[in-house]
Design a protein around this motif. Structure first.
Motif, PDB file in Angstrom:
ATOM      1  N   PRO A  95       1.798 -15.586  -3.298  1.00 18.21           N
ATOM      2  CA  PRO A  95       1.888 -14.988  -4.636  1.00 18.21           C
ATOM      3  C   PRO A  95       1.965 -13.468  -4.618  1.00 18.21           C
ATOM      4  O   PRO A  95       1.536 -12.827  -3.646  1.00 18.21           O
ATOM      5  CB  PRO A  95       0.589 -15.456  -5.300  1.00 18.21           C
ATOM      6  N   PRO A  96       2.514 -12.873  -5.672  1.00 12.69           N
ATOM      7  CA  PRO A  96       2.490 -11.414  -5.803  1.00 12.69           C
ATOM      8  C   PRO A  96       1.055 -10.910  -5.704  1.00 12.69           C
ATOM      9  O   PRO A  96       0.128 -11.541  -6.201  1.00 12.69           O
ATOM     10  CB  PRO A  96       3.066 -11.173  -7.208  1.00 12.69           C
ATOM     11  N   GLY A  97       0.896  -9.777  -5.031  1.00 15.64           N
ATOM     12  CA  GLY A  97      -0.433  -9.214  -4.837  1.00 15.64           C
ATOM     13  C   GLY A  97      -1.066  -9.606  -3.515  1.00 15.64           C
ATOM     14  O   GLY A  97      -1.987  -8.933  -3.046  1.00 15.64           O
ATOM     15  N   ASP A  98      -0.583 -10.690  -2.908  1.00 17.36           N
ATOM     16  CA  ASP A  98      -1.093 -11.098  -1.600  1.00 17.36           C
ATOM     17  C   ASP A  98      -0.514 -10.175  -0.535  1.00 17.36           C
ATOM     18  O   ASP A  98       0.656  -9.797  -0.600  1.00 17.36           O
ATOM     19  CB  ASP A  98      -0.691 -12.551  -1.323  1.00 17.36           C
ATOM     20  N   ALA A  99      -1.314  -9.847   0.462  1.00 11.99           N
ATOM     21  CA  ALA A  99      -0.871  -8.930   1.513  1.00 11.99           C
ATOM     22  C   ALA A  99       0.322  -9.464   2.295  1.00 11.99           C
ATOM     23  O   ALA A  99       1.076  -8.684   2.880  1.00 11.99           O
ATOM     24  CB  ALA A  99      -2.035  -8.639   2.465  1.00 11.99           C
ATOM     25  N   GLN A 100       0.518 -10.781   2.299  1.00 10.72           N
ATOM     26  CA  GLN A 100       1.634 -11.371   3.052  1.00 10.72           C
ATOM     27  C   GLN A 100       2.893 -11.580   2.212  1.00 10.72           C
ATOM     28  O   GLN A 100       3.896 -12.064   2.735  1.00 10.72           O
ATOM     29  CB  GLN A 100       1.202 -12.708   3.655  1.00 10.72           C
ATOM     30  N   ARG A 101       2.846 -11.204   0.937  1.00 11.58           N
ATOM     31  CA  ARG A 101       4.000 -11.437   0.059  1.00 11.58           C
ATOM     32  C   ARG A 101       5.251 -10.729   0.571  1.00 11.58           C
ATOM     33  O   ARG A 101       6.352 -11.281   0.558  1.00 11.58           O
ATOM     34  CB  ARG A 101       3.677 -10.974  -1.363  1.00 11.58           C
ATOM     35  N   GLY A 102       5.112  -9.495   1.037  1.00  8.78           N
ATOM     36  CA  GLY A 102       6.273  -8.746   1.505  1.00  8.78           C
ATOM     37  C   GLY A 102       6.939  -9.410   2.697  1.00  8.78           C
ATOM     38  O   GLY A 102       8.164  -9.542   2.750  1.00  8.78           O
ATOM     39  N   ALA A 103       6.125  -9.837   3.667  1.00  9.61           N
ATOM     40  CA  ALA A 103       6.682 -10.516   4.831  1.00  9.61           C
ATOM     41  C   ALA A 103       7.334 -11.834   4.431  1.00  9.61           C
ATOM     42  O   ALA A 103       8.410 -12.185   4.935  1.00  9.61           O
ATOM     43  CB  ALA A 103       5.584 -10.756   5.868  1.00  9.61           C
TER      44      ALA A 103
END
Length: 201
Positions: free
Chosen positions: A87-95
């Motif tokens: 989900p948006p806001g999760d540190a892994q969202r970008g990856a």
């Protein structure tokens, strides 16, 4: 109700696998259409609203979502309770999002060009080569089961599908990941569904 424009043993098969993983099969209606196949069989189906006559195409009311990477992201976010999206806001969202773009912009072009026997320095500078792509995957998967750790996500479902279709690359780390993904319930369901559809045709 959502509608998936579908043809068996095509790029739409991975979307069907995703729907099974999401527990969303009853919330999406399948519209089975013919498509032009790589071997020259088939034909464009007038019932298919995809602008290129291809599959998959997801219809959400009047909204069309095309390209597997977009459809898979859209569905994983739409049915987020299944836990296959980040989900948006999760540190892994970008990856997570980057893997979708990398699949469409690097991995699939590289594998198709390799399969077609097409080589040119300009292509390799833009898309990288097969070895570089596999090295990137191997690095991401080293010491972990899936691209983002121990959790299977929709990104794994999309990226492994190229190797499920074209064959594992012979790299132990990548091969083991592909096998884990192919053993998932969604992949098994989609393979069985396609086999039954083709047998009944």
């Amino acid at each position: 109700m959502l509608k998936l424009i579908y043809s068996p043993r095509s790029r739409a098969t991975r979307v069907l696998a995703l729907l099974h993983e999401l527990g969303a099969l009853e919330q999406v209606r399948l519209e089975i259409v013919a498509i032009e196949r790589m071997d020259g069989s088939g034909a464009r189906d007038p019932r298919n609203p995809h602008p290129d006559g291809k599959v998959p195409l997801l219809l959400d009311g009047e909204v069309q979502i095309w390209e597997s990477a977009a459809i898979i992201q859209y569905l994983a976010d739409r049915f987020a309770d299944a836990g296959l999206s980040i989900p948006p806001g999760d540190a892994q969202r970008g990856a997570y999002l980057s893997w979708f773009a990398w699949y469409a912009g690097v991995l699939e072009p590289v594998l198709i060009l390799e399969f077609a026997g097409v080589q040119h320095p300009l292509l390799e500078r833009n898309f990288r080569g097969k070895q570089e792509a596999q090295a990137r995957l191997r690095q991401a998967l080293q010491g972990r089961d899936y691209l983002l750790g121990e959790r299977f996500t929709a990104a794994d479902l999309l990226l492994h599908s190229a190797y499920a279709w074209m064959g594992k690359p012979g790299d132990p780390v990548i091969d083991a990941w592909v096998e884990r993904c192919m053993a998932r319930p969604g992949a098994a369901f989609a393979r069985d569904f396609d086999s039954q559809m083709l047998a009944a045709a």
